[in-house]
Design a protein around this motif. Structure first.
Motif, mmCIF file in Angstrom:
data_model
loop_
_atom_site.group_PDB
_atom_site.id
_atom_site.type_symbol
_atom_site.label_atom_id
_atom_site.label_comp_id
_atom_site.label_asym_id
_atom_site.label_seq_id
_atom_site.Cartn_x
_atom_site.Cartn_y
_atom_site.Cartn_z
ATOM 1 N N TRP A 204 0.860 -1.177 0.000
ATOM 2 C CA TRP A 204 0.000 0.000 0.000
ATOM 3 C C TRP A 204 0.901 1.235 0.000
ATOM 4 O O TRP A 204 2.117 1.136 0.187
ATOM 5 N N TYR A 205 0.286 2.401 -0.204
ATOM 6 C CA TYR A 205 1.112 3.603 -0.428
ATOM 7 C C TYR A 205 1.971 3.958 0.775
ATOM 8 O O TYR A 205 3.030 4.588 0.639
ATOM 9 N N ASP A 235 -3.460 -4.941 -3.856
ATOM 10 C CA ASP A 235 -3.662 -3.870 -2.871
ATOM 11 C C ASP A 235 -4.024 -2.550 -3.533
ATOM 12 O O ASP A 235 -4.556 -1.648 -2.872
ATOM 13 N N TRP A 236 -3.721 -2.408 -4.806
ATOM 14 C CA TRP A 236 -3.966 -1.148 -5.493
ATOM 15 C C TRP A 236 -5.414 -0.998 -5.947
ATOM 16 O O TRP A 236 -5.814 0.091 -6.371
ATOM 17 N N ASN A 241 -6.137 3.146 -1.356
ATOM 18 C CA ASN A 241 -4.695 2.918 -1.399
ATOM 19 C C ASN A 241 -3.964 4.005 -2.174
ATOM 20 O O ASN A 241 -2.751 4.125 -2.077
ATOM 21 N N SER A 272 -7.255 -8.563 -4.345
ATOM 22 C CA SER A 272 -7.468 -7.494 -3.370
ATOM 23 C C SER A 272 -8.096 -7.993 -2.072
ATOM 24 O O SER A 272 -8.182 -7.238 -1.093
#
Length: 273
Positions: A204-205, A235-236, A241, A272
């Motif tokens: 994640w970011y 996750d994107w 995110n 996801s």
């Protein structure tokens, strides 16, 4: 306190002098600055409690990423437990001053694609060689088998935490028996194959930042897994995110969708979970 410093000093022996080091349970799985009072050596420290196998896995993943691209990950130094608390383990790595804003999509995705294209499992199988929060200490011959095990583990954790749930049981049966085979089996049939890529596993970011002294993107705090490279992009999918379509496009400029390409969106939603 004294026991913690003894452990750190035993690791380095020379070049790092004692400093005040506080321990806070909220720092679990986070990086913390620790500076020697004279030579200003900076280190990153990550904690896990009662999680020695996962700390070993995190160390080996960090080594794998760093050996593939030594600007994309902190350099792992060692892992051990506190002298004063044998149940509390830490991973010691180089410290980097990071900008916590969003990483540049082109530079970040170029490095991520390079990692996926060049770091593969030592035996051509999926999983990891020691226990992680994503996989058990075992290998799988196919990606479908590996991902199914991962989902079963997550479902068991959910049931253990919340108790039996008839609706979840019905949905889980459909997920395991229908959806996963439909979306993942075509990846490895009709002559197609998936190459096990070293994945960060929790990208994640907040686990990707820019190194201020070099301007290069870096990743950290992963959950090791040799997997289908598109698994990393799961996750994107969620808008929260903040890795938007421009990141997908930047990544796919280096590694296009796996065939069958028309299943990419469905696989991305599946990954996801």
């Amino acid at each position: 306190m004294a026991g913690n410093l003894v452990t750190l000093l035993a690791v380095f022996k020379t070049g790092v002098l004692p400093a005040m080091l506080s321990r806070n349970s909220q720092l679990s799985n986070r990086y913390k600055r620790w500076q020697g009072s004279r030579n200003k050596t900076s280190l990153g420290i990550s904690w896990l409690i009662n999680m020695r196998p996962k700390k070993i896995a995190k160390t080996h993943q960090c080594i794998g990423i760093w050996e593939t691209d030594n600007t994309f990950s902190p350099r792992p130094i060692t892992y051990s437990h506190y002298v004063s608390d044998p149940e509390q383990w830490f991973l010691l790595c180089t410290f980097h001053d990071l900008d916590d804003g969003m990483v540049d999509p082109d530079r970040f995705c170029a490095k991520l694609a390079h990692l996926h294209a060049n770091a593969t499992s030592p035996n051509g199988r999926f999983g990891f060689h020691c226990q992680t929060s994503r996989a058990g200490e075992e290998w799988s011959d196919t990606w479908e088998e590996c991902f199914t095990k991962l989902i079963r583990t997550l479902l068991k954790m959910e049931w253990d935490a919340r108790g039996p749930d008839d609706d979840l049981a019905d949905l889980s049966t459909h997920l395991l028996d229908v959806i996963i085979p439909r979306l993942l089996r075509p990846l490895e049939t009709e002559g197609r194959r998936v190459r096990p890529a070293l994945c960060h596993g929790d990208l994640w970011y907040g686990n990707a930042c820019t190194e201020l002294s070099t301007g290069e993107p870096m990743i950290f705090d992963g959950k090791a897994l040799y997997a289908h490279n598109e698994y990393e992009l799961g996750d994107w999918y969620a808008a929260r995110n903040r890795f938007g379509r421009n990141y997908f496009r930047a990544y796919q400029a280096h590694i296009p969708h796996s065939p069958p390409e028309q299943d990419f969106k469905g696989r991305n939603i599946l990954y996801s979970l």
